[in-house]
Design a protein around this motif. Structure first.
Motif, PDB file in Angstrom:
ATOM      1  N   GLU A  89       0.818  -1.217   0.000  1.00 27.27           N
ATOM      2  CA  GLU A  89       0.000   0.000   0.000  1.00 27.27           C
ATOM      3  C   GLU A  89       0.851   1.266   0.000  1.00 27.27           C
ATOM      4  OE1 GLU A  89      -2.909  -0.386  -0.668  1.00 27.27           O
ATOM      5  OE2 GLU A  89      -3.849  -2.080   0.354  1.00 27.27           O
ATOM      6  N   GLY A 101       0.203   5.578   3.141  1.00 29.91           N
ATOM      7  CA  GLY A 101      -0.118   4.170   2.870  1.00 29.91           C
ATOM      8  C   GLY A 101       0.508   3.248   3.900  1.00 29.91           C
ATOM      9  N   THR A 105      -1.647   1.458   7.119  1.00 28.99           N
ATOM     10  CA  THR A 105      -1.640  -0.007   7.152  1.00 28.99           C
ATOM     11  C   THR A 105      -1.101  -0.502   8.497  1.00 28.99           C
ATOM     12  OG1 THR A 105      -1.240  -0.074   4.774  1.00 28.99           O
ATOM     13  CG2 THR A 105      -0.864  -2.103   5.998  1.00 28.99           C
ATOM     14  N   HIS A 110      -6.047   1.471   7.405  1.00 29.30           N
ATOM     15  CA  HIS A 110      -6.126   1.564   5.943  1.00 29.30           C
ATOM     16  C   HIS A 110      -7.442   0.946   5.464  1.00 29.30           C
ATOM     17  CE1 HIS A 110      -5.237   1.324   1.711  1.00 29.30           C
ATOM     18  NE2 HIS A 110      -4.090   1.967   1.893  1.00 29.30           N
ATOM     19  N   ASP A 112      -8.315  -0.375   2.741  1.00 28.51           N
ATOM     20  CA  ASP A 112      -8.247  -1.562   1.882  1.00 28.51           C
ATOM     21  C   ASP A 112      -7.550  -2.753   2.544  1.00 28.51           C
ATOM     22  OD1 ASP A 112      -9.499  -0.171  -0.157  1.00 28.51           O
ATOM     23  OD2 ASP A 112      -7.616   0.574  -0.980  1.00 28.51           O
ATOM     24  N   PRO A 139      -9.989  -1.736  -4.859  1.00 28.46           N
ATOM     25  CA  PRO A 139      -9.326  -0.999  -3.767  1.00 28.46           C
ATOM     26  C   PRO A 139      -9.611   0.498  -3.857  1.00 28.46           C
ATOM     27  CG  PRO A 139      -7.728  -1.826  -5.375  1.00 28.46           C
ATOM     28  CD  PRO A 139      -9.042  -2.435  -5.719  1.00 28.46           C
ATOM     29  N   ARG A 143      -4.605   0.843  -5.037  1.00 26.97           N
ATOM     30  CA  ARG A 143      -3.488  -0.097  -5.074  1.00 26.97           C
ATOM     31  C   ARG A 143      -4.000  -1.539  -4.933  1.00 26.97           C
ATOM     32  NH1 ARG A 143       1.335   2.615  -5.169  1.00 26.97           N
ATOM     33  NH2 ARG A 143       2.462   0.693  -4.727  1.00 26.97           N
TER      34      ARG A 143
END
Ligand SMILES: [Zn+2]
Length: 420
Positions: A89, A101, A105, A110, A112, A139, A143
């Motif tokens: 990400e 990103g 995460t 995050h 996604d 997503p 990404r």
């Protein structure tokens, strides 16, 4: 500033493979070529190039859509999966550790990246179906959609089948990251395994664990060294031992067992103490979250009110409460087993120390603080007696794993330790 792989202690090979895969994934996203209409996506094609040898020697440079991180508890399976997710990400495609990103995460926010942590003994099919469905959407960050499943060995068979279907026909931008102790069929089904690339993690050496405790957690070097050795390569356990006085006390109580075994009565007392300590530790660890869940559910149900449909709502409410209780009971059982297993691992370390001393093997003891006690044991029991005791502890672990009632397994072990 270290990048997202900085916390993966002593796993150079795995980190190198994951870096290559992240770079390859980033190149895929940059590639202007669209996937052929109706055909398999580009990710699949790339994966096939490397399907020849997914072993540790050449994990392949490419990206693929399903991965299994294996290794002993504490080796950093979930840390590795999260770091890899962050690298995927990462806006730079490297896992820089500082971009939004990477940051979202790693902090679990995050949009996604979904993390499944089983709370009970197993991951159910409903949870898995819902997850697979959401993972199929595009997503939002442009990404990858990533699903991380911690303890994939705790999937129910039905949940495993739901997951397998998703892995067999993966949406073009979805990546599954599974964590399991090993790729043994007991841990992960052969069919799922055959669709995944394996990233084996090894038990990190104590020196590497101590180094990360000092660098990242600011723990004093002497404490870090002791904790790293005592935790036998388990990074999270080492951190707890270094920081939490109660964890240290529980460990001290376990390591006091060998000198307390003075007779049959003492052996049974020691068994009771060990079981009760594990129960108390588990109860403390789940009490807070149990209470919060109950309150949240009652609040949600209390908002239902009366009138038309209230009777049906009540029936539904009773069912939901029952479900919650079932989940909580299952989680409590798991927490007890985990606590007891940690105690047994500590105890095994003690008899292992006695064994290496009896053999005069040139290896470092696990428990430096009880080394003199283990030395005394070595003199009294000799190598054979030490080995028999070590085996008694390991047999107890295996018996509990095979669903023998913990109290019976622990009593048998204590008697074996006493008799020698
Ligand atoms: Zn980044």
């Amino acid at each position: 500033m270290t990048d997202v792989f900085g916390d993966l202690v002593g796993q150079d090979e795995a980190v190198a493979a994951l870096r290559r895969a992240a770079a390859s994934a980033a190149a895929l996203l940059r590639a202007p070529v669209p996937a052929p209409a109706g055909g398999p996506d580009d990710l699949d094609a790339l994966a096939e190039e490397h399907d020849g040898d997914p072993g540790p020697a050449d994990p392949g440079a490419g990206m693929t859509h399903a991965w299994i991180f294996t290794g002993p508890p504490g080796s950093g399976r979930s840390v590795a999966a999260r770091a890899f997710a962050a690298a995927l990400e990462c806006v730079h495609g490297t896992g820089c550790g500082s971009c939004p990103g990477c940051h979202t995460t790693l902090t679990g926010t995050h949009a996604d990246v979904r993390l499944v942590v089983p709370e009970g003994l197993s991951i159910g099919v409903n949870e898995m179906r819902a997850l697979v469905l959401r993972a199929a959407s595009a997503p939002s960050g442009g990404r990858w959609q990533i699903v991380i499943i911690e303890d994939a060995d705790r999937l129910t068979e039905a949940a495993g089948n739901a997951l397998l279907k998703a892995i067999e026909e993966p949406p073009p931008r979805t990546v599954f990251l599974l964590c399991a102790p090993s790729t043994h069929p007991d841990d992960i089904s052969v069919t799922i395994r055959s669709r995944c690339r394996v990233v084996p993690l090894r038990q990190p050496p104590p020196a590497a664990v101590a180094e990360v405790l000092v660098r990242r957690d600011g723990i004093a070097p002497d404490v870090a060294e002791w904790a790293a050795a005592a935790a036998q390569g388990h990074v999270g356990r080492a951190r707890r031992l270094a920081r939490d006085p109660e964890a240290r006390q529980r460990r001290d109580a376990v390591l006091a067992v060998p000198r307390r075994l003075t007779g049959v009565g003492a052996a049974f007392d020691a068994a009771s103490a060990l079981i009760e300590a594990a129960e108390a530790e588990a109860a403390a660890s789940v009490a807070e979250i149990d209470e919060a869940e109950r309150t949240a559910l009652q609040t949600a149900l209390g908002a239902g009110g009366t009138g038309r449909g209230a009777a049906g709502a009540m029936r539904g409410a009773a069912g939901q409460l029952k479900d919650l209780e079932k989940r909580q009971k299952s989680r409590a059982t798991r927490a007890q087993r985990d606590a007891l297993d940690r105690a047994l691992v500590d105890l095994a370390g003690f008899y292992r120390d006695a064994l290496i001393m009896a053999l005069r093997a040139p290896v470092a003891p696990v428990h430096t603080d009880t080394a003199s006690l283990a030395g005394a044991g070595a003199q009294k029991w000799d190598a054979e007696g030490s080995l028999r005791r070590l085996e008694a502890v390991l047999e107890c672990r295996a018996a509990i794993e095979a669903n023998v009632k913990p109290r019976i397994a622990v009593e048998a072990m204590m008697l074996a330790l006493w008799r020698g």
